[in-house]
Design a protein around this motif. Sequence first.
Motif, short mmCIF file in Angstrom:
data_model
loop_
_atom_site.label_atom_id
_atom_site.label_comp_id
_atom_site.label_asym_id
_atom_site.label_seq_id
_atom_site.Cartn_x
_atom_site.Cartn_y
_atom_site.Cartn_z
N LEU A 33 0.85 -1.18 0.00
CA LEU A 33 0.00 0.00 0.00
C LEU A 33 0.88 1.23 0.00
O LEU A 33 1.92 1.26 0.68
N THR A 81 -6.32 -1.60 6.74
CA THR A 81 -7.22 -2.08 5.69
C THR A 81 -7.65 -3.53 5.94
O THR A 81 -8.25 -4.15 5.07
N TRP A 180 -2.35 10.55 7.37
CA TRP A 180 -3.66 9.91 7.47
C TRP A 180 -4.40 10.34 8.72
O TRP A 180 -5.65 10.38 8.73
N VAL A 183 -6.92 13.11 8.26
CA VAL A 183 -8.07 12.94 7.35
C VAL A 183 -8.85 11.67 7.72
O VAL A 183 -9.17 10.84 6.87
N TYR A 185 -8.22 9.05 9.98
CA TYR A 185 -7.68 7.89 10.69
C TYR A 185 -7.31 8.23 12.13
O TYR A 185 -6.96 9.37 12.44
N TYR A 197 -10.56 4.74 13.00
CA TYR A 197 -10.97 6.08 12.58
C TYR A 197 -11.13 7.03 13.78
O TYR A 197 -11.12 6.59 14.92
N PRO B 52 -4.71 3.34 2.48
CA PRO B 52 -5.84 3.40 3.41
C PRO B 52 -6.95 4.35 2.96
O PRO B 52 -8.05 4.30 3.51
N GLY B 53 -6.68 5.19 2.00
CA GLY B 53 -7.69 6.07 1.42
C GLY B 53 -7.31 6.34 -0.02
O GLY B 53 -6.38 5.74 -0.56
N LEU B 54 -8.06 7.23 -0.67
CA LEU B 54 -7.71 7.65 -2.03
C LEU B 54 -6.85 8.89 -1.95
O LEU B 54 -7.20 9.85 -1.25
N LEU B 68 -9.09 11.28 0.34
CA LEU B 68 -10.46 10.89 0.67
C LEU B 68 -10.43 9.57 1.44
O LEU B 68 -9.87 8.58 0.97
N VAL B 69 -11.00 9.59 2.61
CA VAL B 69 -11.09 8.39 3.44
C VAL B 69 -12.57 8.08 3.67
O VAL B 69 -13.35 8.96 4.03
N ARG B 70 -12.91 6.84 3.44
CA ARG B 70 -14.30 6.39 3.59
C ARG B 70 -14.37 5.35 4.69
O ARG B 70 -13.64 4.35 4.67
N ALA B 71 -15.21 5.60 5.68
CA ALA B 71 -15.47 4.65 6.75
C ALA B 71 -16.96 4.34 6.73
O ALA B 71 -17.75 5.05 6.10
N PRO B 72 -17.38 3.30 7.43
CA PRO B 72 -18.82 3.03 7.48
C PRO B 72 -19.58 4.25 8.03
O PRO B 72 -19.33 4.71 9.13
N ARG B 74 -19.38 7.34 7.19
CA ARG B 74 -18.64 8.59 7.35
C ARG B 74 -17.56 8.70 6.27
O ARG B 74 -17.02 7.70 5.81
N TRP B 76 -14.16 11.45 4.98
CA TRP B 76 -13.34 12.64 5.21
C TRP B 76 -12.70 13.01 3.87
O TRP B 76 -12.14 12.16 3.18
N LEU B 77 -12.76 14.28 3.53
CA LEU B 77 -12.17 14.77 2.29
C LEU B 77 -11.27 15.96 2.61
O LEU B 77 -11.73 16.96 3.14
#
Lengths: 200, 93
Positions: A33, A81, A180, A183, A185, A197, B52-54, B68-72, B74, B76-77
């Motif tokens: 990653l 992940t 991270w 944003v 994490y 998170y 872990p994100g885009l 961009l992080v996507r969690a269930p 939620r 964050w951008l």
Amino acid sequence: MAGLVSRGFSGRRRTGDVKLPPGQYLTEDFPVLSSGPTPQVRTERWEFTITTETGAEHHWDWAALRALPAERFTTDLHCVTKWSKLGTTWEGVSLDTLFAGVETTAGYALAHSYGGYTTNLPLEDLLGGKAWIAFGYGGKDLAAEHGGPARLLVPHLYLWKSAKWVRGIRLMNADTPGFWEGVGYHNYGDPWREQRYWSD
Amino acid sequence: MSTNDDHHLDANAAGGALREIFSVDVTAAGTSCATCAHSFTFAEALLHAWAPGLVGRCPACGEVVFRLVRAPGRAWLDLRGTTCLDIRMPEGR
């Protein structure tokens, strides 16, 4: 070449049935990653710097790093992940060794890498036999895709805290979120408490 | 230091995740890099998705323009690497 000591380091050893942190699955390969291009850092140009909260700098080039006592250790890896890889073998220099001559009262550290990546963690998580500058993996030089020539390895936290291509550590009196952590994490990232998170 | 960049996509691949957040197609937006001031279409950003994100990077200087992080439940951008998005808006409704 400095002396090499072996240490069996593992969080929770498994005997038969595998014990994983919550939400993790086991993988046998080693996923790659990365948040950017892979830096190609030549060892003759590599340097590592610890900068204290007063601005004092402690530098090591590649020869100086490799002249320090190295350790071989075995540990488990847990990526946020959700993959975990168990029983990985590494070679590196303990952060305790690198910090031996560093005077600081700072509580926080920000690791920074070739390529611009950063990650923050409490200084105490880098000390006490819990973290290394690792340059060997599986008996070979650490490949660039896995952070070579050298990466930070802090295996008791999610793997994003183990900065690939590490270039230095900045010590601070106040905590500063990294790449991270800023944003979404988790600021700490303990896999056994599933701190993925901000909301965890 | 050189880099080996064989793992990026273009930011069209972020379109699905962005459509969860915005009601317009952000991948078509004009984008200005906060680092080098290069202007490009958002979809031209270099997307690193095996992370872990885009992470989107400027096609000119390589600096991060969005995360961009996507969690269930939620998302964050982070757009601190972008100074401006030029977004075409649907009109006449």
